[in-house]
Design a protein around this motif. Structure first.
Motif, mmCIF file in Angstrom:
data_model
loop_
_atom_site.group_PDB
_atom_site.id
_atom_site.type_symbol
_atom_site.label_atom_id
_atom_site.label_comp_id
_atom_site.label_asym_id
_atom_site.label_seq_id
_atom_site.Cartn_x
_atom_site.Cartn_y
_atom_site.Cartn_z
ATOM 1 N N VAL A 117 46.299 26.203 41.759
ATOM 2 C CA VAL A 117 45.532 25.418 42.719
ATOM 3 C C VAL A 117 44.104 25.198 42.226
ATOM 4 C CG1 VAL A 117 44.593 25.393 45.067
ATOM 5 C CG2 VAL A 117 46.949 26.147 44.664
ATOM 6 N N GLN A 118 43.518 26.263 41.689
ATOM 7 C CA GLN A 118 42.148 26.139 41.207
ATOM 8 C C GLN A 118 42.050 25.102 40.082
ATOM 9 O OE1 GLN A 118 40.117 29.831 40.147
ATOM 10 N NE2 GLN A 118 38.747 28.701 38.777
ATOM 11 N N LEU A 119 42.956 25.203 39.126
ATOM 12 C CA LEU A 119 42.915 24.265 37.999
ATOM 13 C C LEU A 119 43.162 22.833 38.479
ATOM 14 C CD1 LEU A 119 44.809 26.262 35.219
ATOM 15 C CD2 LEU A 119 42.369 25.751 35.312
ATOM 16 N N TYR A 120 44.048 22.710 39.474
ATOM 17 C CA TYR A 120 44.329 21.379 40.010
ATOM 18 C C TYR A 120 43.067 20.795 40.643
ATOM 19 C CZ TYR A 120 46.485 17.622 42.684
ATOM 20 O OH TYR A 120 46.806 16.398 43.207
ATOM 21 N N VAL A 150 59.796 24.893 37.951
ATOM 22 C CA VAL A 150 59.052 26.149 37.884
ATOM 23 C C VAL A 150 58.044 26.047 36.747
ATOM 24 C CG1 VAL A 150 60.974 27.488 38.796
ATOM 25 C CG2 VAL A 150 60.652 27.316 36.321
ATOM 26 N N LEU A 151 57.179 27.029 36.675
ATOM 27 C CA LEU A 151 56.144 27.009 35.650
ATOM 28 C C LEU A 151 56.617 27.705 34.377
ATOM 29 C CD1 LEU A 151 53.250 27.866 38.063
ATOM 30 C CD2 LEU A 151 53.386 25.777 36.652
ATOM 31 N N ASP A 152 56.059 27.268 33.277
ATOM 32 C CA ASP A 152 56.271 27.933 31.988
ATOM 33 C C ASP A 152 56.000 29.428 32.156
ATOM 34 O OD1 ASP A 152 56.327 28.748 29.371
ATOM 35 O OD2 ASP A 152 54.602 27.553 28.725
ATOM 36 N N THR A 153 56.848 30.239 31.556
ATOM 37 C CA THR A 153 56.668 31.691 31.599
ATOM 38 C C THR A 153 55.246 32.114 31.218
ATOM 39 O OG1 THR A 153 58.949 32.174 31.109
ATOM 40 C CG2 THR A 153 57.351 33.824 30.461
ATOM 41 N N TRP A 154 54.729 31.436 30.214
ATOM 42 C CA TRP A 154 53.407 31.833 29.705
ATOM 43 C C TRP A 154 52.301 31.519 30.696
ATOM 44 C CZ3 TRP A 154 54.011 34.988 25.800
ATOM 45 C CH2 TRP A 154 55.182 34.880 25.040
ATOM 46 N N PHE A 155 52.648 30.715 31.720
ATOM 47 C CA PHE A 155 51.642 30.420 32.736
ATOM 48 C C PHE A 155 51.371 31.654 33.605
ATOM 49 C CE2 PHE A 155 49.650 28.576 36.468
ATOM 50 C CZ PHE A 155 48.833 27.611 35.912
ATOM 51 N N SER A 156 52.320 32.590 33.631
ATOM 52 C CA SER A 156 52.002 33.866 34.292
ATOM 53 C C SER A 156 51.501 34.891 33.269
ATOM 54 C CB SER A 156 53.207 34.409 35.059
ATOM 55 O OG SER A 156 54.337 34.488 34.231
ATOM 56 N N SER A 157 52.056 34.821 32.068
ATOM 57 C CA SER A 157 51.651 35.787 31.042
ATOM 58 C C SER A 157 50.175 35.669 30.675
ATOM 59 C CB SER A 157 52.470 35.588 29.774
ATOM 60 O OG SER A 157 53.820 35.416 30.059
ATOM 61 N N TRP A 158 49.646 34.451 30.721
ATOM 62 C CA TRP A 158 48.266 34.285 30.258
ATOM 63 C C TRP A 158 47.265 34.932 31.215
ATOM 64 C CZ3 TRP A 158 45.252 29.008 30.539
ATOM 65 C CH2 TRP A 158 45.374 28.452 31.811
ATOM 66 N N LEU A 159 47.736 35.328 32.388
ATOM 67 C CA LEU A 159 46.854 35.992 33.361
ATOM 68 C C LEU A 159 47.017 37.510 33.319
ATOM 69 C CD1 LEU A 159 47.784 33.684 36.394
ATOM 70 C CD2 LEU A 159 46.057 33.268 34.632
ATOM 71 N N TRP A 160 47.963 37.964 32.499
ATOM 72 C CA TRP A 160 48.412 39.374 32.494
ATOM 73 C C TRP A 160 47.281 40.407 32.487
ATOM 74 C CZ3 TRP A 160 52.845 41.689 33.669
ATOM 75 C CH2 TRP A 160 53.138 42.958 33.148
ATOM 76 N N PRO A 161 46.254 40.271 31.652
ATOM 77 C CA PRO A 161 45.241 41.337 31.608
ATOM 78 C C PRO A 161 44.523 41.568 32.931
ATOM 79 C CG PRO A 161 45.028 39.913 29.700
ATOM 80 C CD PRO A 161 45.992 39.241 30.641
ATOM 81 N N PHE A 162 44.441 40.541 33.771
ATOM 82 C CA PHE A 162 43.746 40.783 35.042
ATOM 83 C C PHE A 162 44.647 40.634 36.268
ATOM 84 C CE2 PHE A 162 43.258 36.202 35.598
ATOM 85 C CZ PHE A 162 43.088 35.744 34.288
ATOM 86 N N TYR A 181 38.309 33.987 30.183
ATOM 87 C CA TYR A 181 36.987 33.391 30.353
ATOM 88 C C TYR A 181 36.923 32.527 31.600
ATOM 89 C CZ TYR A 181 34.842 34.804 25.943
ATOM 90 O OH TYR A 181 34.269 35.529 24.943
ATOM 91 N N HIS A 182 37.970 31.737 31.809
ATOM 92 C CA HIS A 182 37.900 30.761 32.881
ATOM 93 C C HIS A 182 37.957 31.409 34.266
ATOM 94 C CE1 HIS A 182 37.850 26.621 34.213
ATOM 95 N NE2 HIS A 182 38.792 26.906 35.107
ATOM 96 N N PHE A 183 38.782 32.427 34.393
ATOM 97 C CA PHE A 183 38.981 32.976 35.744
ATOM 98 C C PHE A 183 38.186 34.238 36.030
ATOM 99 C CE2 PHE A 183 42.860 30.571 34.695
ATOM 100 C CZ PHE A 183 42.733 29.583 35.652
ATOM 101 N N THR A 184 37.818 34.984 34.968
ATOM 102 C CA THR A 184 37.038 36.198 35.225
ATOM 103 C C THR A 184 35.668 36.131 34.560
ATOM 104 O OG1 THR A 184 37.720 37.470 33.259
ATOM 105 C CG2 THR A 184 39.197 37.523 35.160
ATOM 106 N N GLY A 185 35.481 35.111 33.758
ATOM 107 C CA GLY A 185 34.211 34.987 33.062
ATOM 108 C C GLY A 185 34.065 35.960 31.904
ATOM 109 N N LYS A 186 35.151 36.656 31.588
ATOM 110 C CA LYS A 186 35.045 37.658 30.535
ATOM 111 C C LYS A 186 36.153 37.528 29.498
ATOM 112 C CE LYS A 186 32.873 41.099 33.460
ATOM 113 N NZ LYS A 186 33.178 42.128 34.444
ATOM 114 N N LEU A 187 35.821 37.928 28.288
ATOM 115 C CA LEU A 187 36.815 38.072 27.236
ATOM 116 C C LEU A 187 37.745 39.223 27.633
ATOM 117 C CD1 LEU A 187 37.529 37.291 24.234
ATOM 118 C CD2 LEU A 187 35.980 39.118 23.547
ATOM 119 N N PRO A 188 39.062 39.008 27.671
ATOM 120 C CA PRO A 188 39.948 40.043 28.241
ATOM 121 C C PRO A 188 40.175 41.260 27.343
ATOM 122 C CG PRO A 188 41.218 38.126 27.573
ATOM 123 C CD PRO A 188 39.784 37.760 27.390
#
Length: 887
Positions: free
Chosen positions: A157-160, A445-457, A497-504
């Motif tokens: 939603v945010q990216l949209y 559905v979304l690409d698997t990596w669309f959830s994986s890319w958020l994994w660290p946070f 960077y985009h969602f937490t402002g930090k390098l994960p």
RNA sequence: GGGCGUUUAGCUCAGUUGGUAUAGAGCACCUGCCUUACAAGCAGGUGGUCGUAGGUUCGAAUCCUACAACGCCCACCA
């Protein structure tokens, strides 16, 4: 303690113990500095293989090392739903029962997949535990659990809303077998031997034809034009002409486009906007309507001759080519190799397909991620991957994220009959525009990596603010295979960077691929894989872990064969036996507060303590810089070659000192200290056996600040202590060892049986060496099996003896009748020749004006000393040789 | 087409910034040992002009250039 170490009894017991004691649990309220890692979540498609064993052992080594160094560590475990891959395996299982997902319906099918997930998740978790992974199981996550799903929707939603997600009709990679869109990364390009068909396209006015070249003739049915380069003089005259497309029997225009390469083929190219990404681009530039001639299964369809309808694309290629040949419209067919995209999950040839998909605009996201690499804020090991990463980031393209499958995060978009599109984290009750409650959610559905890319946070509770995430995010290291550098690592950095402002994470460790001995990648389909769960019961997880890292340099591929694990098993057994020997010699439990005072230390004690410091420093540095093979070699050499082969052997005599308890206890306590240090240094790599021995040692020995930790997991990692480093004793030991080895060599070469003792005479090179060697005469006797030894500058050479010269010290071993004169002459001749060669080359160097005037003074000085030493050795060896020959 | 990696003992590979008398391991091989911690072991040994050709340097496995072989990644010439 058993005579042979049996890991199968020991390992499970300790893992259960650690779990019971909650040792893996990370505490967000701890005041200690944190160190955190998130696991690359294994796919729930099946069981773990050696690649996972490598990956997870690596992380466990880091985690255990840091835990012992006093960090509050957190290793987050979890698994990935792996959309296409898991859906495929479940569909395959259904096919065996003659069912498919459509016959079940979406809901029932998903239930089946969840069942599969539960089953394999349990297996995977169990495997990770067998390996010894010390992750915090209380934090375990799954990419489709509730929290992570929330994060996915929030991000979408945010990216949209930011305009970074859009929907549109484009040519994408389509897998006709999985029947879904793929991202560019999911289409693997492979070189394929193929054919280049030169087809004649007649002009509409019947005045001739133009020849176009294509590798996929079946797409001609969808041709919308023929294009040439505007600068191509050959085709200038054809501008006004039309083409009559054969078989399809349509008229199509000529167009001019700079994209066309004049050199390739005939310089004229057929344009099929619906089935080729380049042609699609040309189509857009020239307002050509894409004409789709294939359906989602890559069978021919649409407005085409009846004959071809329903044909598979490759069958059609054949049939259509034959028809064109019959019409004399094929000029020639050439052999042609080119690169063709394949589905990374099922290896079917990907079809460029014109369809409506969702995309993420990547350029804005890539900027900070690119900068991080350029500035070395994120570091790659090995460093060469930095360049690969940067190249990809600089040329990044939009990411197709919609998948036409069922297993995954459903796209949070709803469509209303009124045309309104609602993008929302929550399921909307009604259309905000027309208030209708008849809304339909996007089917994809979304690409698997669309959830994986958020994994660290996302695993840490994001988007909710919480103490846990505050403590452990960003993480420190990320370990993975280079294959998913783009799929996952790069995208995580962007998302971070985009969602937490930090390098994960700051350290990206890229390890190699696991291969068999002939270099083939280990895979189920090749049938060459080694199952970790088959190795562990036989060799032990420790042996598996140690062996893998012992033989693998940083970032290099791992070659495993069935004998690979002997290294680790043998090492574990050696350690076990050394420990058993030491511990069995402790009759009554002994207790001490510190090491014996310096004046009570014997030479070998100072030596092993000094060597221990080097080992401790090397271990720390190697692990901290992710050079695990170095760490393995360091501890292997120290434990085996130094501790067992020399130190323990040297201390044996003292163990039996029943009438000098001080000496006996000093020996036992020092050996205990050295052993405990070895166990601690080794624990991150071999967690189980070190814990097992640790507990045995503690039952017989207590040592303040050393063995005081109930578990070795929580003991402190040995620190380099400069006050214990003693270079002069190390030097002396080198001399001693060389003398002993020389005596042993004489014995061995002359085939002197071990039960025959002989006598030795050493004429030392100088009084310092003499004093030292004399003080060690008991050790020399013991190690070289002598009945007597004389160390004296004025000693007389024994009559007939085996001879060696070590740093100017002359060594004679005599044993009546057992020394073979010819053997000795041969040995000494060889040695003398070797020395002559060295003397020559050293002399040459020293006489070279260039060397003497340009090399640094200390190097020249060293060279001079070396020369003098060589001369002495050569002279003495020569003399010994001539004496021998004259006897 | 671009980029990267590898090439060292019979095999599989280490070798950090150029310099430690002899380039190291493991496996394999040879010799002798069931020496009361360990035969999954002990002691000793054989085996290498560090891919090729140049270059830089007092000195190169190590740095540079070219070439070769193999491997990997990326790329919209049909």
């Amino acid at each position: 303690m058993e005579k042979q170490y049996d890991p199968s009894i020991v390992e499970d017991r300790w893992y259960a113990h650690w779990m019971e004691r909650n040792y893996f649990r990370a505490d967000e309220n701890s005041s200690k500095q944190k160190y955190s890692i998130v696991i690359p979540p294994p796919n729930v498609t099946g069981v773990l293989h050696m690649g996972h064993a490598l990956n997870n052992t690596l992380q466990d080594i880091l985690i255990r090392h840091k835990r012992m160094k006093g960090f509050e560590v957190m290793w987050m475990p979890g698994t990935d739903h792996a959309g296409i891959a898991t859906q495929n395996v479940v569909e395959r299982r259904l096919a065996k029962e003659n069912k498919n997902r459509h016959s079940l319906g979406r809901e029932t099918f998903l239930k089946e997949v969840w069942k599969w997930k539960e089953e394999y998740h349990a297996t995977i978790t169990n495997q990770l535990k067998k390996l010894g992974s010390s992750c915090d199981w209380s934090r375990e996550r799954f990419t489709m659990d509730e929290g992570l799903s929330l994060a996915v929707r929030k991000v979408f939603v945010q990216l949209y809303n930011e305009g970074l997600i859009y929907k549109g009709k484009y040519i994408i990679n389509w897998c006709p077998r999985c029947q879904t869109a793929l991202s560019d990364e999911e289409a693997e390009h492979k070189e394929i031997g193929s054919k280049l068909y030169h087809l004649r396209y007649p002009y509409a006015d019947g005045s001739g034809y133009v020849v176009v070249a294509t590798t996929r003739p079946e797409t001609m049915l969808g041709d919308a034009a023929v294009a040439v380069n505007p600068a191509d003089e050959r085709y200038k005259a054809l501008k006004q002409k039309k083409i009559r497309l054969p078989l399809a029997n349509r008229e199509i225009p000529f167009i001019e486009d700079n994209f066309v390469d004049r050199e390739f083929g005939t310089g004229a190219v057929k344009v099929t906007p619906a089935h080729d990404p380049n042609d699609f681009g040309m189509g857009q530039r020239h307002n050509l309507e894409p004409i789709a001639v294939m359906d989602e299964t890559a069978h021919m369809s649409g407005d085409i001759p009846e004959k071809y309808k329903g044909m598979d694309r490759f069958a059609c290629r054949k049939a259509l080519t034959e028809d064109l040949i019959a019409l004399d419209l094929v000029e020639k067919i050439e052999e042609h190799t080119h690169s063709v995209g394949h589905c990374y999950r099922c290896h079917t040839v990907v079809e460029p397909y014109y369809s409506d998909q969702w995309f993420v605009r990547m350029k804005p996201l890539a900027e900070p991620a690119l900068k991080a690499a350029v500035n070395d804020e994120v570091r790659f090991y090995p460093a060469r991957w930095k360049k690969t990463y940067i190249d990809w980031m600089e040329n990044i393209r939009d990411w197709c994220i919609s998948r036409q499958i069922w297993w995954g995060h459903r796209i949070p978009v709803w469509y209303c009959g009124c045309g309104e599109i609602i993008v929302s984290e929550e399921t909307p009750a009604a259309c905000p525009k027309c208030l209708s409650s008849k809304l339909e959610q996007d089917n994809d559905v979304l690409d698997t990596w669309f959830s994986s890319w958020l994994w660290p946070f996302s695993t840490m509770g994001w988007p909710q603010e919480n103490d846990f995430m505050k403590k452990f995010y960003p993480t420190d290291a990320l370990a993975t295979a280079p294959e998913i550098l783009f799929f996952w690592v790069a995208r995580m950095i962007m998302a971070g960077y985009h969602f937490t402002g930090k390098l994960p994470f700051t350290d990206v460790i890229l390890h190699g691929t696991v291969r068999d001995k002939s270099g083939r990648k280990m895979s189920k389909s090749l049938g060459n894989s080694i199952d970790p769960l088959e190795i562990i019961p036989v060799y032990g997880a420790d042996a598996l872990r140690f062996s893998m890292f012992m033989i693998t340099a940083q970032g290099a591929d791992v070659f495993l064969g069935k004998d690979t694990f002997d290294i680790g098993r043998n090492f574990a057994n050696k350690l076990w036996n050394a420990s058993r020997f030491l511990i069995s010699n402790i009759a009554e439990p002994i207790s001490f507060d510190t090491l014996p005072p310096k004046e009570r230390l014997k030479a070998e004690d100072s030596w092993i303590l000094s060597k221990l410091q080097h080992a401790a420093r090397a271990m720390d540095e190697s692990i901290s810089s992710f050079r695990f093979n170095e760490a393995c070699h360091t501890i292997y050499d120290f434990a085996w070659r130094e501790f067992c082969d020399w130190y323990l052997e040297a201390k044996k005599a003292d163990f039996y000192q029943q009438d000098d308890l001080v000496r006996r206890n000093d020996a036992l306590s020092l050996c205990g200290y050295a052993l405990a240090s070895i166990l601690k240094l080794l624990h991150p790599i071999m967690p189980f056996i070190t814990e097992e021995i640790w507990s045995h040692l503690r039952s017989k020995m207590s040592f303040e600040n050393l063995l005081n930790s109930e578990s070795i997991m929580l003991a402190s990692y040995p620190e380099y202590d400069e006050s214990l480093v003693n270079e002069s004793i190390e030097n002396k030991f080198d001399l001693l060892k060389n003398c002993i080895t020389a005596l042993r060599t004489i014995r061995a070469e002359n085939n002197v049986p071990p039960d025959k003792t002989g006598t030795a005479v050493i004429i030392p090179a100088d009084s310092e060496s003499g004093q030292w060697l004399a003080s060690q005469s008991a050790a020399i006797s013991q190690f070289a099996k002598l009945s007597g030894i004389t160390v004296d500058e004025n000693a007389r050479k024994p009559g007939f003896a085996g001879t060696a010269v070590v740093r100017g010290n002359q060594i004679f071993f005599s044993l009546e009748g057992l020394i073979d004169k010819n053997v000795e002459i041969e040995r000494l001749t060889k040695e003398a020749n070797r020395l002559k060669g060295l003397v020559e080359s050293t002399k040459k160097r020293l006489e070279s004006e260039n060397f003497v005037s340009r090399a640094p003074a200390d190097v020249i000085e060293k060279e001079r000393e070396k020369y003098q030493g060589l001369l002495v050795n050569l002279e003495k060896t020569g003399k010994a040789l001539s004496n021998l020959m004259n006897e």
